[in-house]
Design a protein around this motif. Structure first.
Motif, PDB file in Angstrom:
ATOM      1  N   UNK A   1       0.850  -1.197   0.000  1.00  0.00           N
ATOM      2  CA  UNK A   1       0.000   0.000   0.000  1.00  0.00           C
ATOM      3  C   UNK A   1       0.885   1.245   0.000  1.00  0.00           C
ATOM      4  N   UNK A   2       0.795   2.031  -1.060  1.00  0.00           N
ATOM      5  CA  UNK A   2       1.691   3.172  -1.244  1.00  0.00           C
ATOM      6  C   UNK A   2       0.987   4.513  -1.102  1.00  0.00           C
ATOM      7  N   UNK A   3      -0.298   4.505  -0.726  1.00  0.00           N
ATOM      8  CA  UNK A   3      -1.018   5.765  -0.595  1.00  0.00           C
ATOM      9  C   UNK A   3      -1.548   6.236  -1.931  1.00  0.00           C
TER      10      UNK A   3
ATOM     11  N   UNK B   1       2.992   7.892  -0.192  1.00  0.00           N
ATOM     12  CA  UNK B   1       2.745   9.324  -0.408  1.00  0.00           C
ATOM     13  C   UNK B   1       1.241   9.539  -0.560  1.00  0.00           C
ATOM     14  N   UNK B   2       0.728  10.532   0.142  1.00  0.00           N
ATOM     15  CA  UNK B   2      -0.697  10.848   0.088  1.00  0.00           C
ATOM     16  C   UNK B   2      -0.891  12.096  -0.761  1.00  0.00           C
ATOM     17  N   UNK B   3      -1.680  11.966  -1.809  1.00  0.00           N
ATOM     18  CA  UNK B   3      -1.936  13.133  -2.649  1.00  0.00           C
ATOM     19  C   UNK B   3      -2.485  14.285  -1.831  1.00  0.00           C
ATOM     20  N   UNK B   4      -3.449  13.964  -0.957  1.00  0.00           N
ATOM     21  CA  UNK B   4      -4.185  15.015  -0.266  1.00  0.00           C
ATOM     22  C   UNK B   4      -3.282  15.761   0.726  1.00  0.00           C
ATOM     23  N   UNK B   5      -2.723  15.033   1.695  1.00  0.00           N
ATOM     24  CA  UNK B   5      -1.936  15.704   2.740  1.00  0.00           C
ATOM     25  C   UNK B   5      -0.557  16.129   2.271  1.00  0.00           C
ATOM     26  N   UNK B   6       0.103  15.323   1.444  1.00  0.00           N
ATOM     27  CA  UNK B   6       1.500  15.579   1.091  1.00  0.00           C
ATOM     28  C   UNK B   6       1.674  16.479  -0.135  1.00  0.00           C
TER      29      UNK B   6
END
Length: 342
Positions: free
Chosen positions: A8-10, A142-147
Protein backbone atom coordinates in the motif's frame (compact mmCIF):
# COMPACT_ATOMS: atom_id res chain seq x y z
CA UNK A 1 -4.68 -2.48 -17.63
CA UNK A 2 -4.75 -3.35 -13.96
CA UNK A 3 -1.61 -2.33 -12.07
CA UNK A 4 -1.20 -3.66 -8.55
CA UNK A 5 1.09 -2.13 -5.94
CA UNK A 6 3.56 -4.44 -4.22
CA UNK A 7 2.48 -2.71 -0.98
CA UNK A 8 0.00 0.00 0.00
CA UNK A 9 1.69 3.17 -1.24
CA UNK A 10 -1.02 5.77 -0.60
CA UNK A 11 -3.06 7.77 -3.09
CA UNK A 12 0.04 9.47 -4.52
CA UNK A 13 2.63 6.74 -4.10
CA UNK A 14 0.67 4.33 -6.27
CA UNK A 15 0.52 6.53 -9.36
CA UNK A 16 4.13 7.62 -8.80
CA UNK A 17 5.24 3.99 -8.73
CA UNK A 18 3.53 3.39 -12.11
CA UNK A 19 4.46 6.74 -13.67
CA UNK A 20 6.28 5.13 -16.59
CA UNK A 21 3.22 3.07 -17.56
CA UNK A 22 0.93 6.08 -17.16
CA UNK A 23 3.12 8.23 -19.39
CA UNK A 24 3.90 5.52 -21.97
CA UNK A 25 1.15 6.74 -24.30
CA UNK A 26 2.55 10.25 -24.43
CA UNK A 27 -0.52 11.76 -22.72
CA UNK A 28 -0.63 15.53 -22.29
CA UNK A 29 -2.93 15.08 -19.29
CA UNK A 30 -4.71 12.29 -17.44
CA UNK A 31 -7.51 11.83 -14.92
CA UNK A 32 -7.21 10.17 -11.52
CA UNK A 33 -10.50 8.99 -10.02
CA UNK A 34 -11.14 7.42 -6.64
CA UNK A 35 -13.20 4.25 -7.05
CA UNK A 36 -15.44 4.81 -4.01
CA UNK A 37 -17.42 7.77 -5.37
CA UNK A 38 -20.38 8.17 -7.69
CA UNK A 39 -20.83 11.30 -9.76
CA UNK A 40 -21.83 12.73 -13.11
CA UNK A 41 -18.05 12.77 -13.69
CA UNK A 42 -17.89 16.11 -15.55
CA UNK A 43 -14.56 15.24 -17.16
CA UNK A 44 -15.08 17.25 -20.34
CA UNK A 45 -16.05 20.27 -18.25
CA UNK A 46 -12.88 19.89 -16.18
CA UNK A 47 -10.79 19.85 -19.36
CA UNK A 48 -12.46 23.01 -20.64
CA UNK A 49 -12.09 24.66 -17.23
CA UNK A 50 -8.36 23.92 -17.24
CA UNK A 51 -8.01 25.49 -20.68
CA UNK A 52 -9.64 28.68 -19.36
CA UNK A 53 -7.66 28.81 -16.10
CA UNK A 54 -4.03 28.43 -15.24
CA UNK A 55 -1.19 27.36 -17.49
CA UNK A 56 -0.42 24.20 -19.41
CA UNK A 57 1.00 22.54 -16.30
CA UNK A 58 -1.80 23.34 -13.83
CA UNK A 59 -3.89 20.71 -12.08
CA UNK A 60 -7.64 20.59 -11.35
CA UNK A 61 -9.55 19.12 -8.40
CA UNK A 62 -13.27 18.47 -8.70
CA UNK A 63 -15.04 20.09 -5.77
CA UNK A 64 -18.59 20.28 -4.49
CA UNK A 65 -20.44 22.00 -1.64
CA UNK A 66 -21.13 20.22 1.66
CA UNK A 67 -22.79 21.51 4.79
CA UNK A 68 -20.55 22.95 7.50
CA UNK A 69 -20.74 19.94 9.81
CA UNK A 70 -20.09 17.24 7.23
CA UNK A 71 -17.31 19.22 5.53
CA UNK A 72 -15.04 18.24 8.43
CA UNK A 73 -15.08 14.65 7.14
CA UNK A 74 -13.53 15.58 3.78
CA UNK A 75 -10.62 17.46 2.30
CA UNK A 76 -11.58 21.16 2.44
CA UNK A 77 -10.62 23.67 -0.24
CA UNK A 78 -10.26 27.44 0.07
CA UNK A 79 -10.16 29.02 -3.40
CA UNK A 80 -9.97 32.46 -4.98
CA UNK A 81 -13.53 33.42 -5.84
CA UNK A 82 -12.54 34.91 -9.20
CA UNK A 83 -9.86 32.54 -10.52
CA UNK A 84 -10.76 29.37 -8.54
CA UNK A 85 -7.09 28.94 -7.68
CA UNK A 86 -6.71 26.75 -4.59
CA UNK A 87 -5.14 28.91 -1.90
CA UNK A 88 -5.44 26.54 1.04
CA UNK A 89 -6.11 22.80 1.39
CA UNK A 90 -6.72 20.86 4.61
CA UNK A 91 -7.57 17.14 4.77
CA UNK A 92 -10.33 16.45 7.34
CA UNK A 93 -9.76 19.58 9.45
CA UNK A 94 -10.58 19.65 13.15
CA UNK A 95 -12.36 23.01 12.79
CA UNK A 96 -14.37 24.55 9.96
CA UNK A 97 -12.26 25.64 6.99
CA UNK A 98 -14.51 25.65 3.91
CA UNK A 99 -17.76 24.25 2.56
CA UNK A 100 -16.04 23.25 -0.69
CA UNK A 101 -14.85 19.65 -0.43
CA UNK A 102 -12.58 17.42 -2.50
CA UNK A 103 -14.54 14.94 -4.66
CA UNK A 104 -11.60 12.60 -5.28
CA UNK A 105 -11.55 13.29 -9.05
CA UNK A 106 -8.45 15.01 -10.46
CA UNK A 107 -7.05 16.22 -13.77
CA UNK A 108 -3.26 16.06 -13.80
CA UNK A 109 -0.47 16.67 -16.29
CA UNK A 110 2.83 14.75 -16.23
CA UNK A 111 4.23 17.64 -14.18
CA UNK A 112 2.47 16.18 -11.12
CA UNK A 113 5.16 13.51 -10.91
CA UNK A 114 7.81 16.15 -10.25
CA UNK A 115 5.86 17.34 -7.22
CA UNK A 116 5.24 13.79 -5.98
CA UNK A 117 8.93 13.04 -6.54
CA UNK A 118 9.89 15.96 -4.28
CA UNK A 119 7.76 14.46 -1.52
CA UNK A 120 9.43 11.07 -2.10
CA UNK A 121 12.91 12.59 -1.80
CA UNK A 122 11.91 14.47 1.35
CA UNK A 123 10.55 11.24 2.85
CA UNK A 124 13.82 9.49 2.08
CA UNK A 125 15.85 12.21 3.81
CA UNK A 126 13.61 12.10 6.87
CA UNK A 127 13.86 8.32 7.11
CA UNK A 128 17.67 8.52 7.01
CA UNK A 129 17.57 10.99 9.89
CA UNK A 130 15.17 8.79 11.85
CA UNK A 131 17.44 5.75 12.15
CA UNK A 132 15.81 4.91 15.47
CA UNK A 133 12.42 4.36 13.84
CA UNK A 134 10.73 0.98 13.84
CA UNK A 135 11.47 0.53 10.16
CA UNK A 136 7.89 0.12 9.01
CA UNK A 137 7.73 3.43 7.19
CA UNK A 138 8.26 3.57 3.45
CA UNK A 139 9.45 6.65 1.58
CA UNK A 140 7.19 5.52 -1.29
CA UNK A 141 4.04 5.97 0.82
CA UNK A 142 2.74 9.32 -0.41
CA UNK A 143 -0.70 10.85 0.09
CA UNK A 144 -1.94 13.13 -2.65
CA UNK A 145 -4.18 15.01 -0.27
CA UNK A 146 -1.94 15.70 2.74
CA UNK A 147 1.50 15.58 1.09
CA UNK A 148 0.95 17.06 -2.39
CA UNK A 149 -2.19 19.24 -2.45
CA UNK A 150 -1.30 20.97 0.81
CA UNK A 151 2.08 21.96 -0.65
CA UNK A 152 0.64 22.99 -4.04
CA UNK A 153 -2.05 25.24 -2.54
CA UNK A 154 -1.21 28.89 -3.09
CA UNK A 155 1.43 28.15 -5.74
CA UNK A 156 -0.76 29.06 -8.72
CA UNK A 157 -0.69 25.48 -10.04
CA UNK A 158 -3.78 23.98 -8.40
CA UNK A 159 -7.39 24.90 -9.25
CA UNK A 160 -10.81 23.66 -8.21
CA UNK A 161 -13.71 23.08 -10.59
CA UNK A 162 -16.93 23.24 -8.56
CA UNK A 163 -19.71 21.02 -9.86
CA UNK A 164 -23.43 21.49 -9.25
CA UNK A 165 -24.10 17.94 -10.42
CA UNK A 166 -24.58 15.00 -8.10
CA UNK A 167 -21.73 13.49 -6.12
CA UNK A 168 -21.58 11.05 -3.25
CA UNK A 169 -19.01 8.87 -1.59
CA UNK A 170 -19.77 5.15 -1.45
CA UNK A 171 -18.43 3.97 1.89
CA UNK A 172 -21.25 1.74 3.08
CA UNK A 173 -23.70 -0.75 1.60
CA UNK A 174 -26.58 1.65 2.11
CA UNK A 175 -24.91 4.21 -0.14
CA UNK A 176 -25.25 1.82 -3.10
CA UNK A 177 -29.04 2.29 -3.11
CA UNK A 178 -28.57 6.05 -2.83
CA UNK A 179 -26.04 6.03 -5.68
CA UNK A 180 -28.44 4.01 -7.82
CA UNK A 181 -31.10 6.67 -7.27
CA UNK A 182 -28.72 9.41 -8.37
CA UNK A 183 -27.79 7.57 -11.57
CA UNK A 184 -31.40 6.67 -12.41
CA UNK A 185 -32.36 10.32 -11.95
CA UNK A 186 -29.51 11.32 -14.24
CA UNK A 187 -30.71 8.82 -16.87
CA UNK A 188 -34.21 10.30 -16.69
CA UNK A 189 -32.68 13.53 -17.99
CA UNK A 190 -29.92 12.35 -20.31
CA UNK A 191 -31.08 8.88 -21.47
CA UNK A 192 -34.81 8.49 -20.71
CA UNK A 193 -34.98 5.64 -23.21
CA UNK A 194 -33.00 3.49 -20.75
CA UNK A 195 -35.77 3.63 -18.15
CA UNK A 196 -38.98 1.60 -18.04
CA UNK A 197 -42.32 3.20 -18.94
CA UNK A 198 -45.89 2.27 -18.09
CA UNK A 199 -47.32 0.26 -20.99
CA UNK A 200 -50.57 -1.66 -21.50
CA UNK A 201 -50.14 -5.19 -20.19
CA UNK A 202 -46.93 -4.30 -18.38
CA UNK A 203 -46.07 -3.80 -14.71
CA UNK A 204 -46.89 -0.58 -12.86
CA UNK A 205 -43.86 1.73 -12.96
CA UNK A 206 -43.49 4.47 -10.36
CA UNK A 207 -40.64 6.92 -10.72
CA UNK A 208 -37.29 5.91 -12.20
CA UNK A 209 -36.97 2.18 -12.87
CA UNK A 210 -34.49 0.22 -14.99
CA UNK A 211 -35.50 -3.22 -16.26
CA UNK A 212 -33.09 -5.40 -18.24
CA UNK A 213 -34.68 -6.58 -21.53
CA UNK A 214 -34.26 -10.24 -20.53
CA UNK A 215 -36.13 -9.87 -17.22
CA UNK A 216 -39.60 -11.40 -16.88
CA UNK A 217 -41.97 -9.10 -14.96
CA UNK A 218 -45.59 -10.00 -14.20
CA UNK A 219 -48.09 -7.34 -15.27
CA UNK A 220 -49.48 -7.08 -11.72
CA UNK A 221 -46.12 -6.19 -10.16
CA UNK A 222 -45.47 -2.66 -8.92
CA UNK A 223 -41.89 -1.35 -9.28
CA UNK A 224 -40.31 1.89 -8.13
CA UNK A 225 -39.21 4.41 -7.41
CA UNK A 226 -35.46 3.79 -7.62
CA UNK A 227 -35.45 0.16 -8.73
CA UNK A 228 -32.94 -1.64 -10.94
CA UNK A 229 -33.83 -5.10 -12.29
CA UNK A 230 -30.93 -7.11 -13.71
CA UNK A 231 -30.50 -9.70 -16.43
CA UNK A 232 -32.75 -12.75 -16.34
CA UNK A 233 -34.62 -11.69 -13.19
CA UNK A 234 -38.10 -13.14 -12.63
CA UNK A 235 -40.71 -11.06 -10.80
CA UNK A 236 -44.01 -12.79 -9.99
CA UNK A 237 -47.59 -11.61 -9.58
CA UNK A 238 -48.37 -8.90 -7.05
CA UNK A 239 -44.73 -8.27 -6.19
CA UNK A 240 -43.81 -4.85 -4.78
CA UNK A 241 -40.25 -3.58 -5.19
CA UNK A 242 -39.10 -0.15 -4.03
CA UNK A 243 -35.68 1.48 -3.52
CA UNK A 244 -33.88 -1.74 -4.37
CA UNK A 245 -31.36 -3.38 -6.69
CA UNK A 246 -32.18 -6.89 -7.94
CA UNK A 247 -29.15 -8.52 -9.55
CA UNK A 248 -29.11 -11.00 -12.42
CA UNK A 249 -30.84 -14.35 -12.16
CA UNK A 250 -32.79 -13.53 -8.99
CA UNK A 251 -36.37 -14.73 -8.58
CA UNK A 252 -39.06 -12.88 -6.61
CA UNK A 253 -42.05 -15.18 -6.19
CA UNK A 254 -45.67 -14.02 -6.09
CA UNK A 255 -46.66 -11.29 -3.62
CA UNK A 256 -43.21 -10.70 -2.17
CA UNK A 257 -42.34 -7.23 -0.86
CA UNK A 258 -38.78 -5.98 -1.32
CA UNK A 259 -37.89 -2.55 0.13
CA UNK A 260 -34.47 -0.88 0.55
CA UNK A 261 -32.68 -4.10 -0.34
CA UNK A 262 -29.93 -5.44 -2.58
CA UNK A 263 -30.89 -8.92 -3.83
CA UNK A 264 -27.80 -10.87 -4.90
CA UNK A 265 -27.60 -12.77 -8.16
CA UNK A 266 -29.42 -16.11 -8.39
CA UNK A 267 -31.20 -15.53 -5.07
CA UNK A 268 -34.79 -16.61 -4.50
CA UNK A 269 -37.45 -14.95 -2.32
CA UNK A 270 -40.50 -17.10 -1.57
CA UNK A 271 -44.19 -16.21 -1.84
CA UNK A 272 -45.54 -13.57 0.57
CA UNK A 273 -42.09 -12.96 2.09
CA UNK A 274 -41.06 -9.44 3.11
CA UNK A 275 -37.43 -8.33 2.77
CA UNK A 276 -36.81 -4.82 4.04
CA UNK A 277 -33.98 -2.53 5.09
CA UNK A 278 -33.60 0.92 6.59
CA UNK A 279 -32.37 3.69 4.28
CA UNK A 280 -29.42 5.85 5.35
CA UNK A 281 -30.01 8.75 2.96
CA UNK A 282 -28.81 12.30 3.59
CA UNK A 283 -31.20 14.94 4.91
CA UNK A 284 -33.53 15.73 1.97
CA UNK A 285 -34.18 19.22 3.36
CA UNK A 286 -30.50 20.16 3.13
CA UNK A 287 -29.39 20.47 -0.52
CA UNK A 288 -25.74 20.18 0.48
CA UNK A 289 -26.07 17.23 2.86
CA UNK A 290 -23.92 14.20 2.06
CA UNK A 291 -24.56 10.59 2.98
CA UNK A 292 -23.01 9.67 6.33
CA UNK A 293 -20.51 6.83 6.41
CA UNK A 294 -22.07 4.61 9.06
CA UNK A 295 -19.99 1.97 10.82
CA UNK A 296 -21.24 -1.61 10.60
CA UNK A 297 -21.84 -1.72 14.35
CA UNK A 298 -23.01 0.95 16.77
CA UNK A 299 -22.99 0.43 20.55
CA UNK A 300 -22.26 -3.25 19.98
CA UNK A 301 -25.26 -3.75 17.71
CA UNK A 302 -25.67 -3.95 13.95
CA UNK A 303 -26.44 -0.48 12.61
CA UNK A 304 -29.87 -0.49 10.92
CA UNK A 305 -29.24 -0.21 7.21
CA UNK A 306 -30.35 -1.72 3.93
CA UNK A 307 -30.82 -5.47 3.77
CA UNK A 308 -28.32 -7.36 1.62
CA UNK A 309 -28.82 -10.85 0.26
CA UNK A 310 -25.62 -12.39 -1.08
CA UNK A 311 -25.60 -14.54 -4.19
CA UNK A 312 -27.63 -17.78 -4.25
CA UNK A 313 -29.55 -17.00 -1.05
CA UNK A 314 -32.93 -18.69 -0.59
CA UNK A 315 -35.62 -16.96 1.49
CA UNK A 316 -38.61 -19.21 2.37
CA UNK A 317 -42.23 -18.21 1.93
CA UNK A 318 -44.02 -16.00 4.45
CA UNK A 319 -40.99 -14.82 6.45
CA UNK A 320 -39.68 -11.34 7.27
CA UNK A 321 -36.02 -10.38 6.82
CA UNK A 322 -35.37 -6.93 8.34
CA UNK A 323 -32.14 -4.87 8.42
CA UNK A 324 -30.00 -7.95 7.92
CA UNK A 325 -27.01 -9.09 5.90
CA UNK A 326 -27.17 -12.64 4.52
CA UNK A 327 -23.92 -14.10 3.26
CA UNK A 328 -23.89 -16.05 -0.03
CA UNK A 329 -25.21 -19.58 -0.48
CA UNK A 330 -27.47 -19.52 2.56
CA UNK A 331 -30.87 -21.21 2.72
CA UNK A 332 -32.90 -19.60 5.50
CA UNK A 333 -35.69 -21.30 7.37
CA UNK A 334 -37.20 -18.49 9.45
CA UNK A 335 -37.46 -14.72 9.94
CA UNK A 336 -34.49 -12.57 10.99
CA UNK A 337 -34.10 -9.00 12.26
CA UNK A 338 -30.93 -6.91 12.70
CA UNK A 339 -28.52 -9.79 12.14
CA UNK A 340 -25.57 -10.83 10.03
CA UNK A 341 -26.38 -14.39 8.95
CA UNK A 342 -23.16 -16.31 8.40
Amino acid sequence: RYLQEYAALGTGGGIYHFRDQILSGGAEAFFVLNADVCSEFPLQEMLEFRQRHGDAHSFVILGTTANRTQALNYGCIVANADTQEVQHYVEKPSTFVSEIINCGIYLFTPAIFQHIGEVFQRNQRELVLEESSNGWQRAEVIRLEQDVFTALAGSGKLYVYKTDGFWSQIKSAGSAIYASRLYLNQYSKSHPERLAQNKPGGPVIRGNVYIHPTASIDSTAVLGPNVSIGEGVTVGAGVRVRESIVLHGASLHDHTCVLNTIVGWDSTIGRWARVEGTPSDPNPNDPYAKIDSETLFRDGRLTPSITILGCSVTIPAEVVILNSIVLPHKELSRSYKNQIIL
